[in-house]
Design a protein around this motif. Sequence first.
Motif, PDB file in Angstrom:
ATOM      1  N   LEU A   1      26.875  -0.263  13.393  1.00 62.00           N
ATOM      2  CA  LEU A   1      25.921  -0.250  12.282  1.00 62.00           C
ATOM      3  C   LEU A   1      24.632   0.472  12.653  1.00 62.00           C
ATOM      4  N   LYS A   2      24.200   0.324  13.898  1.00 62.20           N
ATOM      5  CA  LYS A   2      23.017   1.045  14.373  1.00 62.20           C
ATOM      6  C   LYS A   2      23.282   2.558  14.377  1.00 62.20           C
ATOM      7  N   SER A   3      24.475   2.952  14.815  1.00 64.59           N
ATOM      8  CA  SER A   3      24.834   4.368  14.829  1.00 64.59           C
ATOM      9  C   SER A   3      24.913   4.933  13.417  1.00 64.59           C
ATOM     10  N   ILE A   4      25.492   4.162  12.515  1.00 62.55           N
ATOM     11  CA  ILE A   4      25.564   4.605  11.112  1.00 62.55           C
ATOM     12  C   ILE A   4      24.160   4.747  10.542  1.00 62.55           C
ATOM     13  N   ASP A   5      23.318   3.768  10.806  1.00 61.80           N
ATOM     14  CA  ASP A   5      21.951   3.804  10.303  1.00 61.80           C
ATOM     15  C   ASP A   5      21.189   5.011  10.846  1.00 61.80           C
ATOM     16  N   SER A   6      21.517   5.431  12.075  1.00 67.45           N
ATOM     17  CA  SER A   6      20.833   6.586  12.672  1.00 67.45           C
ATOM     18  C   SER A   6      21.138   7.883  11.923  1.00 67.45           C
ATOM     19  N   LEU A   7      22.198   7.875  11.108  1.00 67.16           N
ATOM     20  CA  LEU A   7      22.551   9.069  10.336  1.00 67.16           C
ATOM     21  C   LEU A   7      21.652   9.274   9.118  1.00 67.16           C
ATOM     22  N   GLU A   8      20.782   8.325   8.844  1.00 67.30           N
ATOM     23  CA  GLU A   8      19.891   8.421   7.690  1.00 67.30           C
ATOM     24  C   GLU A   8      19.110   9.737   7.688  1.00 67.30           C
ATOM     25  N   ASN A   9      18.721  10.203   8.870  1.00 69.77           N
ATOM     26  CA  ASN A   9      17.946  11.445   8.975  1.00 69.77           C
ATOM     27  C   ASN A   9      18.801  12.651   9.329  1.00 69.77           C
ATOM     28  N   PHE A  10      20.129  12.494   9.299  1.00 73.06           N
ATOM     29  CA  PHE A  10      21.035  13.586   9.637  1.00 73.06           C
ATOM     30  C   PHE A  10      20.899  14.716   8.618  1.00 73.06           C
ATOM     31  N   SER A  11      20.913  15.931   9.116  1.00 71.56           N
ATOM     32  CA  SER A  11      20.867  17.102   8.242  1.00 71.56           C
ATOM     33  C   SER A  11      21.788  18.176   8.801  1.00 71.56           C
ATOM     34  N   ILE A  12      22.541  18.798   7.905  1.00 71.24           N
ATOM     35  CA  ILE A  12      23.422  19.883   8.354  1.00 71.24           C
ATOM     36  C   ILE A  12      22.619  21.106   8.764  1.00 71.24           C
ATOM     37  N   ASP A  13      21.346  21.136   8.432  1.00 72.52           N
ATOM     38  CA  ASP A  13      20.488  22.272   8.758  1.00 72.52           C
ATOM     39  C   ASP A  13      19.828  22.155  10.132  1.00 72.52           C
ATOM     40  N   ARG A  14      19.961  21.003  10.775  1.00 68.27           N
ATOM     41  CA  ARG A  14      19.378  20.798  12.100  1.00 68.27           C
ATOM     42  C   ARG A  14      20.463  20.842  13.158  1.00 68.27           C
ATOM     43  N   PRO A  15      20.065  21.136  14.411  1.00 70.79           N
ATOM     44  CA  PRO A  15      21.062  21.085  15.498  1.00 70.79           C
ATOM     45  C   PRO A  15      21.657  19.685  15.594  1.00 70.79           C
ATOM     46  N   LEU A  16      22.931  19.626  15.963  1.00 74.65           N
ATOM     47  CA  LEU A  16      23.634  18.342  16.066  1.00 74.65           C
ATOM     48  C   LEU A  16      23.165  17.567  17.298  1.00 74.65           C
ATOM     49  N   ALA A  17      23.060  16.252  17.144  1.00 77.95           N
ATOM     50  CA  ALA A  17      22.774  15.385  18.286  1.00 77.95           C
ATOM     51  C   ALA A  17      23.941  15.462  19.258  1.00 77.95           C
ATOM     52  N   SER A  18      23.712  15.079  20.492  1.00 78.23           N
ATOM     53  CA  SER A  18      24.759  15.190  21.517  1.00 78.23           C
ATOM     54  C   SER A  18      25.964  14.299  21.232  1.00 78.23           C
ATOM     55  N   ASN A  19      25.811  13.274  20.413  1.00 74.90           N
ATOM     56  CA  ASN A  19      26.926  12.375  20.115  1.00 74.90           C
ATOM     57  C   ASN A  19      27.625  12.706  18.793  1.00 74.90           C
ATOM     58  N   ILE A  20      27.335  13.884  18.231  1.00 80.24           N
ATOM     59  CA  ILE A  20      27.958  14.307  16.974  1.00 80.24           C
ATOM     60  C   ILE A  20      28.604  15.675  17.174  1.00 80.24           C
ATOM     61  N   LYS A  21      29.839  15.804  16.673  1.00 84.05           N
ATOM     62  CA  LYS A  21      30.555  17.082  16.727  1.00 84.05           C
ATOM     63  C   LYS A  21      31.069  17.425  15.335  1.00 84.05           C
ATOM     64  N   LYS A  22      30.988  18.680  14.980  1.00 81.43           N
ATOM     65  CA  LYS A  22      31.547  19.124  13.707  1.00 81.43           C
ATOM     66  C   LYS A  22      33.044  19.315  13.896  1.00 81.43           C
ATOM     67  N   LEU A  23      33.847  18.784  12.967  1.00 83.79           N
ATOM     68  CA  LEU A  23      35.299  18.839  13.090  1.00 83.79           C
ATOM     69  C   LEU A  23      35.930  19.993  12.334  1.00 83.79           C
ATOM     70  N   ASN A  24      35.273  20.452  11.298  1.00 84.08           N
ATOM     71  CA  ASN A  24      35.890  21.453  10.436  1.00 84.08           C
ATOM     72  C   ASN A  24      34.815  22.385   9.903  1.00 84.08           C
TER      73      ASN A  24
END
Length: 99
Positions: free
Chosen positions: A30-53
Amino acid sequence: MTVNQSRIKIDSSVLPGLDVLSEEERANVLKSIDSLENFSIDRPLASNIKKLNEEEQLYLLQVDASLRIIFDVTSEDRIEILELFRRKTIEYMFRKKAQ
């Protein structure tokens, strides 16, 4: 279900997976999900996120050494949590497929 009445939506198919986790694992997810609140496809990905497609906005979020989340970003810039699974499950599936 939403986290903090935000732009994040958890698909109902993920909820049974949350129920079987320990309290600590569930809190981490739940903490990890909540951390996605500020996620943007326009910013560099955090080290724990990978684009799959490349064609779709589909991503893999590493919660910890064991747990993974697949999420997508909709055209309305909403985040949808699609899958929750253990890393071992994916390793087993791909190892079995290769044999």
